[in-house]
Write a protein that holds these residues in place. Structure first.
Motif, short mmCIF file in Angstrom:
data_model
loop_
_atom_site.label_atom_id
_atom_site.label_comp_id
_atom_site.label_asym_id
_atom_site.label_seq_id
_atom_site.Cartn_x
_atom_site.Cartn_y
_atom_site.Cartn_z
N UNK A 193 0.83 -1.20 0.00
CA UNK A 193 0.00 0.00 0.00
C UNK A 193 0.87 1.26 0.00
N UNK A 194 1.89 1.26 0.83
CA UNK A 194 2.76 2.43 0.93
C UNK A 194 3.50 2.64 -0.38
N UNK A 195 3.96 1.55 -1.01
CA UNK A 195 4.64 1.69 -2.31
C UNK A 195 3.71 2.31 -3.35
N UNK A 196 2.46 1.88 -3.38
CA UNK A 196 1.51 2.45 -4.34
C UNK A 196 1.17 3.89 -4.00
N UNK A 197 1.12 4.22 -2.71
CA UNK A 197 0.87 5.60 -2.32
C UNK A 197 2.02 6.50 -2.79
N UNK A 198 3.24 6.03 -2.66
CA UNK A 198 4.39 6.80 -3.13
C UNK A 198 4.33 7.00 -4.64
N UNK A 199 4.00 5.92 -5.36
CA UNK A 199 3.93 6.01 -6.82
C UNK A 199 2.82 6.95 -7.25
N UNK A 200 1.67 6.90 -6.56
CA UNK A 200 0.57 7.78 -6.91
C UNK A 200 0.89 9.23 -6.58
N UNK A 201 1.62 9.47 -5.50
CA UNK A 201 2.04 10.83 -5.16
C UNK A 201 2.94 11.40 -6.24
N UNK A 202 3.86 10.59 -6.75
CA UNK A 202 4.73 11.06 -7.84
C UNK A 202 3.92 11.33 -9.10
N UNK A 203 2.91 10.52 -9.36
CA UNK A 203 2.08 10.73 -10.55
C UNK A 203 1.34 12.06 -10.47
N UNK A 204 0.78 12.35 -9.30
CA UNK A 204 0.18 13.66 -9.07
C UNK A 204 -1.21 13.87 -9.62
N UNK A 205 -1.79 12.88 -10.30
CA UNK A 205 -3.11 13.06 -10.89
C UNK A 205 -4.21 12.52 -9.98
N UNK A 206 -5.36 13.14 -10.05
CA UNK A 206 -6.52 12.68 -9.30
C UNK A 206 -7.17 11.52 -10.04
N UNK A 207 -7.43 10.43 -9.34
CA UNK A 207 -8.13 9.29 -9.93
C UNK A 207 -9.62 9.58 -9.88
N UNK A 208 -10.21 9.79 -11.04
CA UNK A 208 -11.62 10.15 -11.10
C UNK A 208 -12.27 9.44 -12.29
N UNK A 209 -12.67 8.15 -12.12
CA UNK A 209 -13.33 7.44 -13.22
C UNK A 209 -14.72 8.04 -13.48
N UNK A 210 -15.28 7.70 -14.62
CA UNK A 210 -16.64 8.10 -14.96
C UNK A 210 -17.56 6.88 -14.93
N UNK A 211 -18.84 7.14 -14.73
CA UNK A 211 -19.84 6.08 -14.70
C UNK A 211 -20.83 6.27 -15.85
N UNK A 212 -21.36 5.18 -16.36
CA UNK A 212 -22.39 5.26 -17.39
C UNK A 212 -23.76 5.21 -16.71
N UNK A 213 -24.51 6.32 -16.78
CA UNK A 213 -25.80 6.40 -16.13
C UNK A 213 -26.81 5.55 -16.89
N UNK A 214 -27.55 4.70 -16.16
CA UNK A 214 -28.53 3.82 -16.81
C UNK A 214 -29.91 3.96 -16.18
#
Length: 545
Positions: A383-404
């Motif tokens: 988890x910590x390794x992925x947190x470090x990698x995501x911090x370096x990436x710097x982008x917000x993870x914001x997927x979209x949903x298909x409204x049905x």
């Protein structure tokens, strides 16, 4: 560029499955970089960059057909250089995790995944926390389960510590070591220590046999990371918002506790207990399988069959083998292995790491919840390794949903009466008739949007310059800038036709008229894929976003 990690143009084109002219076009568009060959006039291409581009192309080919399965063992949704699961193997930073589990400690795996030295972790400063305060908290929550205790004490400890997660590499490593040790201490109800974690667990659980303590060490290493599972994805999403590491790890721990993730170990423990009391194991399994066939919810048997390992989970294979070599003489090892063998013979399913962890708890007579503790303490490193990698990436993870679902035909949203009136769209809803003046104004707006496009000489395939679809598409090219552009696309065929041919768009079917779909394109470079053909026509919107 090192020649050992570089490819020639022909090799790069072959790896990507493209021609040499297309390869050169990739370079000119910035999709691929090249460097001069020091020994000749040719250009060289970085092998890692070519490999990443090939994977993106392969995922892109599949995206149109399996986008709805992305969150269910489907197409990768982000890039990572931490862990690879492929061809029945688990690799940490390119190293076989099962080979590492033979001798490495969890701290050494942390150094590998966090990209620092093992000495840096060993010499990290002690947790800056009052010993008396921690002891008081442990006493207060002594009757709680390891999971509940960690979920309470980890946020409480975070409130007492400085928020220095994003202030630099050294601060990140110090915080990472503190989180790893605090979580382990909370789960085993002990004081934080710099001693290797497998020794802390062995001491708390009174495991004095060196081989058995070695099994605990291997289990921690085998559980350190497993690509983008539910808890790891949770950690990355929380980290992408800028939250502190304590909050991200607490979120991952909560996700891990679910019965379909790390909490599966509890269900496996219950299965082992039931099977041990069954007078006839074959009859017991037949009854369990019959209940599943009659609609029982969940997997056939907890702890068996992993979607990523068709030939069996290598983590379970390693841990069960090590456990068999050091099990006490009067342990229930024979019952555990007998159940695994019976399930294999009956269903063909192999044990997973959850089964192996539950088996370790049962055979070594560890405290209740020890299997989950092994899973959680080991996974914290990943988890910590992925947190470090995501911090370096710097982008917000914001997927979209298909409204049905359903929605009202009022307001200014897409598909509402007002929007459909703008384009003269009919629907099943009762709408007031458009007045002549409104029709006149609508025609003027459409003419204004497409005025001047007919004078452009370049035509689209299959269309003349006077075709209104050509003018509309040209207007879209003019409007397409850095911001997303929305089009209404009326198809002569079903919307599925659009999904098959326009993979970079996200569709939303509009009630009222079959064959009408909306596409939103985030990347203006894909606008050339909207070239009209005889299958559909494009109507531009006057107000883009």
């Amino acid at each position: 560029m090192s020649t050992s990690n570089s490819l020639t143009a022909a090799e790069a084109a072959a790896a990507l499955g493209i021609s040499l002219p297309t390869l050169y076009a990739y370079v000119s568009r910035g999709m691929l970089s090249s460097s001069p060959d020091a020994q000749g006039k040719h250009r060289l291409y970085d092998a890692g960059e070519v490999r990443r581009l090939a994977r993106r192309k392969e995922d892109g080919k599949r995206a149109g057909k399996v986008a709805q399965k992305v969150l269910d063992w489907g197409v990768p949704v982000l890039e990572s250089s931490i862990t690879l699961v492929a061809e029945g193997r688990l690799l940490y930073r390119g190293h076989d995790a099962m080979d590492l589990a033979q001798s490495a400690s969890l701290e050494e795996i942390a150094a590998l995944l966090w990209e620092c030295s093992a000495r840096r972790i060993a010499d990290a400063p002690a947790v800056p926390f009052a010993t008396a305060q921690w002891a008081a908290w442990l006493k207060l929550w002594s009757d709680s389960t390891p999971l509940d205790r960690a979920l309470v004490l980890l946020p409480a400890a975070a409130a007492q510590m400085p928020r220095v997660w994003a202030l630099g590499r050294d601060a990140q490593l110090d915080t990472a070591c503190a989180v790893m040790r605090l979580l382990a201490a909370a789960m085993i109800s002990a004081a934080p220590s710099n001693e290797p974690l497998h020794r802390q667990l062995a001491s708390t659980w009174r495991v004095r046999n060196r081989q058995q303590a070695n099994v605990l060490r291997a289990a921690l290493v085998a559980c350190a990371d497993h690509e983008l599972n539910a808890s790891t994805f949770t950690v990355r999403c929380i980290t992408s918002t800028g939250a502190h590491l304590f909050g991200a790890v607490a979120g991952g721990l909560a996700a891990l506790s679910g019965p379909r993730h790390g909490g599966e170990t509890v269900r496996v423990g219950a299965l082992l207990e039931e099977a041990s009391r069954a007078p006839d194991l074959d009859r017991y399994l037949a009854n369990r399988l019959a209940r599943h066939e009659h609609g029982a919810h969940g997997p056939i048997l907890s702890g068996f069959g992993h979607p990523l390992y068709q030939e069996g989970d290598p983590r379970a294979r390693l841990l069960l083998g090590m456990l068999a070599d050091c099990a006490p003489a009067r342990s229930p090892l024979a019952e555990v292995l007998g159940l695994a063998r019976a399930v294999r013979d009956t269903t063909g399913a192999e044990p997973t790491v959850d089964f192996a962890l539950a088996a370790i708890e049962r055979v070594l007579a560890l405290p209740a919840g020890a299997a989950f503790t092994l899973f959680a303490v080991g996974r914290t490193v990943g988890w910590i390794a992925h947190a470090m990698e995501q911090t370096r990436d710097g982008r917000l993870i914001r997927p979209r949903a298909r409204y049905i679902g359903e929605y009202e035909a009022t307001g200014r949203a897409w598909g509402t009466a007002q929007t459909r009136h703008r384009f003269g769209e009919r629907s099943g809803h009762t709408q007031p008739a458009r007045q002549p003046a409104q029709r006149r104004h609508a025609r003027r707006r459409l003419r204004g949007a497409t005025q001047g496009a007919a004078s452009q000489r370049k035509t689209r395939p299959g269309l003349s310059r006077t075709d209104p679809r050509h003018r509309a598409a040209r207007q879209f090219d003019r409007l397409a800038g850095s911001e997303p552009v929305i089009l209404a696309v009326a198809f002569d065929r079903q919307p599925d036709f659009a999904r098959d041919h326009l993979e970079d768009g996200r569709t939303r079917d509009t009630p009222g008229r079959r064959g009408l779909a909306m596409f939103q394109f985030e990347n203006p470079h894909f606008t050339h894929r909207l070239s009209p053909s005889k299958n559909f026509s494009v109507v531009p919107i006057i107000d883009v976003r």
